[in-house]
Design a protein around this motif. Structure first.
Motif, mmCIF file in Angstrom:
data_model
loop_
_atom_site.group_PDB
_atom_site.id
_atom_site.type_symbol
_atom_site.label_atom_id
_atom_site.label_comp_id
_atom_site.label_asym_id
_atom_site.label_seq_id
_atom_site.Cartn_x
_atom_site.Cartn_y
_atom_site.Cartn_z
ATOM 1 N N LEU A 183 47.380 4.685 118.836
ATOM 2 C CA LEU A 183 47.912 3.503 119.510
ATOM 3 C C LEU A 183 49.060 3.867 120.448
ATOM 4 O O LEU A 183 49.181 3.308 121.544
ATOM 5 N N ALA A 184 49.904 4.797 120.027
ATOM 6 C CA ALA A 184 51.040 5.185 120.860
ATOM 7 C C ALA A 184 50.576 5.824 122.172
ATOM 8 O O ALA A 184 51.241 5.698 123.210
ATOM 9 N N SER A 185 49.439 6.496 122.144
ATOM 10 C CA SER A 185 48.951 7.184 123.343
ATOM 11 C C SER A 185 47.930 6.364 124.126
ATOM 12 O O SER A 185 47.556 6.743 125.242
ATOM 13 N N TRP A 186 47.462 5.250 123.567
ATOM 14 C CA TRP A 186 46.406 4.457 124.216
ATOM 15 C C TRP A 186 46.927 3.795 125.495
ATOM 16 O O TRP A 186 48.029 3.252 125.527
ATOM 17 N N VAL B 34 44.404 -8.269 132.600
ATOM 18 C CA VAL B 34 44.585 -9.531 131.883
ATOM 19 C C VAL B 34 44.720 -9.207 130.403
ATOM 20 O O VAL B 34 44.045 -8.311 129.892
ATOM 21 N N LEU B 35 45.581 -9.927 129.704
ATOM 22 C CA LEU B 35 45.860 -9.609 128.306
ATOM 23 C C LEU B 35 44.610 -9.604 127.452
ATOM 24 O O LEU B 35 44.366 -8.663 126.688
ATOM 25 N N PHE B 36 43.779 -10.653 127.545
ATOM 26 C CA PHE B 36 42.604 -10.734 126.679
ATOM 27 C C PHE B 36 41.634 -9.582 126.957
ATOM 28 O O PHE B 36 40.946 -9.111 126.053
ATOM 29 N N GLU B 37 41.579 -9.134 128.191
ATOM 30 C CA GLU B 37 40.731 -7.982 128.498
ATOM 31 C C GLU B 37 41.298 -6.714 127.867
ATOM 32 O O GLU B 37 40.555 -5.862 127.378
ATOM 33 N N LYS B 38 42.617 -6.586 127.851
ATOM 34 C CA LYS B 38 43.237 -5.442 127.190
ATOM 35 C C LYS B 38 42.981 -5.491 125.685
ATOM 36 O O LYS B 38 42.729 -4.463 125.046
ATOM 37 N N ILE B 39 43.069 -6.684 125.110
ATOM 38 C CA ILE B 39 42.834 -6.824 123.671
ATOM 39 C C ILE B 39 41.424 -6.380 123.311
ATOM 40 O O ILE B 39 41.217 -5.615 122.359
ATOM 41 N N LEU B 40 40.462 -6.847 124.069
ATOM 42 C CA LEU B 40 39.073 -6.472 123.807
ATOM 43 C C LEU B 40 38.863 -4.980 124.034
ATOM 44 O O LEU B 40 38.133 -4.313 123.282
ATOM 45 N N ASP B 41 39.521 -4.446 125.052
ATOM 46 C CA ASP B 41 39.411 -3.019 125.360
ATOM 47 C C ASP B 41 39.958 -2.176 124.208
ATOM 48 O O ASP B 41 39.353 -1.173 123.799
ATOM 49 N N LEU B 42 41.107 -2.582 123.650
ATOM 50 C CA LEU B 42 41.688 -1.831 122.531
ATOM 51 C C LEU B 42 40.818 -1.944 121.285
ATOM 52 O O LEU B 42 40.603 -0.949 120.578
ATOM 53 N N SER B 43 40.311 -3.118 121.006
ATOM 54 C CA SER B 43 39.452 -3.286 119.832
ATOM 55 C C SER B 43 38.206 -2.410 119.938
ATOM 56 O O SER B 43 37.764 -1.812 118.946
ATOM 57 N N TYR B 44 37.657 -2.341 121.122
ATOM 58 C CA TYR B 44 36.493 -1.483 121.352
ATOM 59 C C TYR B 44 36.856 -0.009 121.138
ATOM 60 O O TYR B 44 36.131 0.735 120.472
ATOM 61 N N SER B 45 37.991 0.406 121.693
ATOM 62 C CA SER B 45 38.418 1.799 121.560
ATOM 63 C C SER B 45 38.666 2.159 120.098
ATOM 64 O O SER B 45 38.360 3.278 119.659
ATOM 65 N N MET B 46 39.217 1.230 119.324
ATOM 66 C CA MET B 46 39.466 1.497 117.910
ATOM 67 C C MET B 46 38.157 1.641 117.144
ATOM 68 O O MET B 46 38.068 2.416 116.186
ATOM 69 N N ALA B 47 37.138 0.913 117.546
ATOM 70 C CA ALA B 47 35.832 1.064 116.900
ATOM 71 C C ALA B 47 35.206 2.408 117.252
ATOM 72 O O ALA B 47 34.627 3.087 116.397
#
Length: 760
Positions: A404-407, A413-426
């Motif tokens: 997370l610190a390096s992501w 847009v915030l919601f796009e970032k949220i979805l992007d991070l959730s995808y990356s974590m998966a």
């Protein structure tokens, strides 16, 4: 945080057997003993290989992995995870048309999950004023569950709400709270207190502990201590150290960080107003993991761990995280998107995973997490702690924090970032595709219930951290509170006296002491300032005669309360005002536990606070005072009148000697208004002050810190040190008129403050 499972390999197809004798030259038949001797090396080698394979197989299977070791085998490729495609601008609204609360709205919600009948703690939550409690049921909740004042949503009622997240939530888990969060937002929420049904809010007032109005000018100008970011290698901290418990760690802290127990070399500061997520600490049984719970006490013992309630709240800067939980956390509307609880990790890891995920995204908004002193008390019921539910937490939490610190994301847009991070974590295996789909449904539901996503801030996360100047450094030395772990008692406070002085100054450094000297001021005013000025914001000295050289102001004792509003006006940013007559000694080290948001007075000291009957016609002075009180009470606003009449006894006059009392900032306006009602009436302070206090608040709500003071008004001894005690909050009377008197006082007070010996 479960690593994605891999497909099982089949040993008998992928790993053909190799016969050791296939490559041996022809030989004569051997007897069994000779054969064993001849092939001893090969037998030993084969046995070791067999045991190694068996051990590795056991290790992997015990960690719930479906990957089997096999030479020359290759696992099948995992199916790629799909990134959901959402048109955020075309999400249709969802209105509550099915529940009986269609028209209900509240801006403050407490959301809890319930699996059993209402607990005592939940009943107390309902009594918190201005907050609506929402209970979310699951498949284990009794069908006849109900509690007056609580909105309860059963599984059937949840199903009728039309939220997309319902397709992704388990039926038997507290993770169904996600439905409750959406329901609260749909019904006007501006704040959500994420709670459980076993924590008692200390003082039954959330506003006492958390910052509720972030847009308030005072809050936005407030400076909050913040962890230093100077060490770029540090990405996680244990906030329990800041609040006095070095050897306790929160659930979700990487175990390799448990040994970091030193206090901060220094802090920095940040302005308030952006603390969108506020994490409280918990006395009793704090949020600890199973490793701590099972290794730090005997099975028959219950934890009762206490944190320093006077330690200042502390903020986490960008780049540094701490574990967050789902039973003692306040979310403001700017962080409502962070309420989603993931479902593909274990229940004990869900809220911690959410917390780290949310903290990383919060940096994109310029917001931050603040950790607060104790806000709830939770009983340790000595129940089984599910270690198996925490395995994924301990295995992956360090890797998750580093990721997370390096992501970084280029989404705008915030919601796009949220979805992007959730995808990356998966993709990285911290959760599965189930939570990617849940995230998509959650974001759509947020928009559908009317939530407006916050705007991103233009923050460059990779810029070098600026050097902290010495003037910008702030020091705070945490207390080392007593705690017992495995029979080892850690009872030391700070091991040098200066630490106590810093702590007292931190606690009272924004409180003004108003002191009235009845005797000569020439030889004493500077001494009192030297004694109390080390502790309080400032010391205002009043006397019958003014002395400009010593900054002593004139005020008549028999009308002293009428002079206090002018002092209040001079210190508008102070936290409160403590009044003290000069013949009363204040043991300030015993006032640390007092609530500075409440009124203090000697109402529980019988010799100081009394009720005089008006039936005695010989009490002419009291009768005249009573008539004036009646006139003032008649002109009071209704809330003052109601409070006073509920507290006063019929046909009696309350008298309080008023040698010491405290008025917090929130009651200053009330006190000034009440003084204005007295006008030219000459009501004596011993009558006026208790009247004001009973009108401002009910006596049972006063802080009881002064209830154990030593009060001996009839003491005629020439040696007051005979009845002085360092454990009392205050001592009356003690007259100081000479240099020798002051030296005697310093020697006896040194029992509580050893540094006073330096003044002798």
């Amino acid at each position: 945080m479960l690593v994605q499972n891999r497909p099982t390999s089949k040993l008998h197809k992928k790993c053909p057997q190799t016969h050791l004798t296939d490559h041996l030259p022809p030989s004569k038949p051997l007897t069994f003993p000779k054969w064993v001797s001849f092939n001893l090396f090969k037998i030993t080698t084969f046995s070791i290989l067999t045991l190694a394979i068996a051990a590795l197989f056991f290790l992997f299977s015990s960690n719930d992995s479906t990957t089997f070791l096999c030479f020359n085998s290759h696992p099948k490729k995992l199916n790629p995870i799909e990134l959901p495609k959402i048109s955020f601008k075309s999400v249709k609204p969802i209105a509550d048309t099915t529940s009986v609360y269609t028209s209900f709205s509240s801006d403050r919600w407490i959301v809890v999950s319930v699996s059993d009948y209402p607990s005592d703690a939940l009943r107390k939550l309902v009594k918190i004023r201005r907050w609506q409690v929402l209970a979310i049921g699951n498949s284990r909740t009794p069908s006849d569950w109900k509690l007056k004042g609580v909105i309860f949503l059963s599984l059937d009622e949840q199903a009728n709400l039309g939220f997309r997240v319902l397709d992704h939530l388990p039926y038997d888990s507290y993770l169904r709270k996600s439905v409750g969060y959406l329901f609260a937002i749909q019904h006007g929420a501006k704040m959500v207190f994420d709670a459980d049904d076993r924590g008692d809010v200390i003082g039954d007032d959330l506003g006492k502990h958390f910052d509720l109005k972030l847009s308030n000018v005072d809050v936005m100008q407030e400076r909050i201590l913040q962890y230093s970011r100077q060490n770029t290698n540090r990405t996680v901290v244990n906030p329990y150290i800041h609040f006095g418990q070095r050897s306790v760690w929160p659930r979700g802290l990487p175990l390799e960080n448990v040994g970091e127990v030193a206090h901060e070399e220094y802090y920095t500061e940040v302005f308030g107003g952006m603390q969108y997520i506020q994490q409280g600490t918990s006395n009793g049984l704090p949020d600890v993991d199973s490793v701590f719970y099972f290794t730090r006490k005997l099975d028959s013992e219950a934890f009762d761990i206490r944190f320093d309630e006077h330690a200042p709240k502390v903020a986490l800067p960008r780049g540094i995280m701490a574990p967050l939980n789902s039973f003692n956390t306040l979310f403001h509307s700017s962080a409502f998107w962070a309420l989603m609880l993931p479902v593909s990790v274990s229940s004990m890891a869900s809220d911690v995973t959410r917390g780290y995920w949310a903290q990383r995204l919060l940096w994109e908004l310029g917001g931050y997490v603040v950790v607060y002193p104790p806000t709830v008390y939770r009983d340790d019921k000595i129940e089984a702690y599910p270690f198996a539910e925490e395995k994924d937490l301990h295995v992956n939490v360090s890797r998750l924090i580093a990721f997370l610190a390096s992501w970084r994301s280029n989404k705008r847009v915030l919601f796009e970032k949220i979805l992007d991070l959730s995808y990356s974590m998966a993709v990285e295996g911290f959760w599965t595709e189930r939570d990617v789909k849940l995230t998509a449904a959650w974001l759509e539901d947020l928009l559908a219930v009317g939530y407006i996503q916050p705007r991103l801030k233009a923050i460059e996360l990779d810029w070098p951290i600026p050097t902290i100047n010495h003037a910008d450094r702030r020091e705070f030395i945490p207390r080392k509170l007593p705690s017992v772990h495995l029979g080892v008692k850690e009872s030391e406070t700070v091991n040098y006296e200066i630490g106590n002085l810093v702590r007292w100054r931190k606690n009272f450094g924004n409180v003004v002491l108003i002191m009235y000297l009845g005797g000569p001021v020439e030889g004493n005013a500077l001494k009192w300032r030297l004694l109390y000025g080390r502790i309080f914001k400032t010391v205002v000295i009043l006397s019958e005669k003014a002395n400009a050289d010593l900054a002593v102001e004139q005020a008549p004792l028999d009308q002293i309360y009428k002079y206090l509003p002018t002092i209040f006006d001079r210190f508008t940013s102070s936290e409160g005002f403590l009044f003290l007559q000069g013949d009363t000694i204040l043991n300030y080290w015993n006032l640390m536990q007092a609530d500075k948001s409440k009124l203090w007075i000697t109402n529980k000291v019988p010799e100081s606070w009394t009720a005089v009957s008006m039936n005695d016609k010989n009490l002419e002075w009291y009768s005249k005072q009573a008539e004036m009180v009646k006139k003032v009470v008649g002109s009071m606003s209704v809330h003052f009148q109601v409070s006073y009449k509920e507290s006063s006894k019929e046909k009696s006059l309350t008298i309080c000697s008023s040698e010491v009392f405290y008025i917090p900032r929130r009651f200053v306006g009330d006190f000034v208004d009440l003084v204005g009602l007295v006008d030219n009436l000459r009501i004596h302070p011993t009558v006026a002050v208790p009247m004001f206090f009973m009108a401002m608040d009910s006596p049972h709500k006063f802080d009881s810190v002064l209830s154990t003071m030593i009060y001996k008004p009839n003491e005629t001894s020439k040696n007051p040190s005979n009845f002085y005690h360092a454990q009392a909050p205050a001592v009356f009377p003690w007259t100081v008129s000479t240099e020798a008197d002051f030296l005697v006082l310093m020697r006896v007070m040194a029992a509580g403050d050893p540094l006073l010996m330096d003044l002798v």
